[in-house]
Scaffold this motif. Sequence first.
Motif, short mmCIF file in Angstrom:
data_model
loop_
_atom_site.label_atom_id
_atom_site.label_comp_id
_atom_site.label_asym_id
_atom_site.label_seq_id
_atom_site.Cartn_x
_atom_site.Cartn_y
_atom_site.Cartn_z
N ASN A 84 0.81 -1.22 0.00
CA ASN A 84 0.00 0.00 0.00
C ASN A 84 0.85 1.27 0.00
O ASN A 84 0.37 2.35 0.38
N ARG A 96 -5.71 12.06 -6.76
CA ARG A 96 -6.37 11.70 -5.50
C ARG A 96 -7.67 12.47 -5.39
O ARG A 96 -7.67 13.70 -5.36
N ASP A 104 1.52 6.84 1.31
CA ASP A 104 0.65 5.70 1.59
C ASP A 104 -0.56 5.79 0.67
O ASP A 104 -1.25 6.82 0.63
N CYS A 128 -4.34 4.98 -0.73
CA CYS A 128 -5.62 4.80 -0.07
C CYS A 128 -6.73 4.70 -1.12
O CYS A 128 -6.48 4.81 -2.33
N GLU A 129 -7.95 4.54 -0.68
CA GLU A 129 -9.09 4.39 -1.58
C GLU A 129 -9.34 5.64 -2.42
O GLU A 129 -10.01 5.57 -3.45
N ASP A 130 -8.84 6.79 -1.99
CA ASP A 130 -9.06 8.03 -2.73
C ASP A 130 -8.15 8.16 -3.96
O ASP A 130 -8.32 9.07 -4.76
N ASP A 131 -7.17 7.27 -4.09
CA ASP A 131 -6.21 7.37 -5.19
C ASP A 131 -6.76 6.69 -6.44
O ASP A 131 -7.15 5.52 -6.40
#
Length: 275
Positions: A171, A187, A259, A261-264
């Motif tokens: 991740n 993002r 790191d 995340c789901e926003d990427d």
Amino acid sequence: MGIYLSTPKTDKFSEDGENKRIRYGLSSMQGWRATMEDAHAVIPNLDDFTSFFGVYDGHGGKVVAKFCAKYLHTQVLKNEAASPGDLGAAVRKAFLRMDEMMRGQRGWRELAVVGDKMHKFTGMIEGLIWSPRGGDSKGHEDDWAFEEGPHSDFSGPTSGSTACVAIMRKNQLLVANAGDSRCVISRKGHAYNLSRDHKPVLEIERERILKAGGFIHAGRVNGTLNLARAIGDMEFKQNKFLAAEKQIVTANPDITVVDLCEDDDFFVLACDGVW
């Protein structure tokens, strides 16, 4: 730098692929240059948890970009195997190692093989004549042994290349950059820079250039190179009293780790030009 065509060469080379972690696509075009000086490396399975992507924008020729595309990721693996747990340090060593590997008989030969047809033939012949002989050649490529030969004192190429690589491990995304190729991440639909262009006018670059005995004229290092960091360009790296990181031009990369995340949504690696 370089010779330009009367009309751009717009043929594109494109491909895509995927594994369990990521989908990727790439495209390259020669454009106005007389020869294609850019190169890339896509290794979706560098190891079981890691994907490697690299963009190399050559200047003054194509050989350094092609050399990096062939060898830089292999040095990342080698360095990490020697010092596990510090991917950033392994990548930094790999960038600096490119300059070391391009020196001497072996370096000249490898650059010749990735160069134009005439030098490729010469490099292959010299490889047959001057390569060290041994009973076990396994691992020889990583050993990069010294070779006797007519180019043993070769100080390295006067051409060079940027290097911007993105390494995705689980991740995390590690971006290493030397030069003005770029990495940008999307993002939540917004673009965020993960690299910085290394131009001579930046204060940190200017300070190093002047301390190393160089100068800046018209925004260019010693009046010629519009980059403050690059692999190759060995004419700017001849001070034997300075470490590689402190030469007029250095291959030492900036490294950024984020790191994921789901926003990427995605990240982009590309040479300088239109964005």
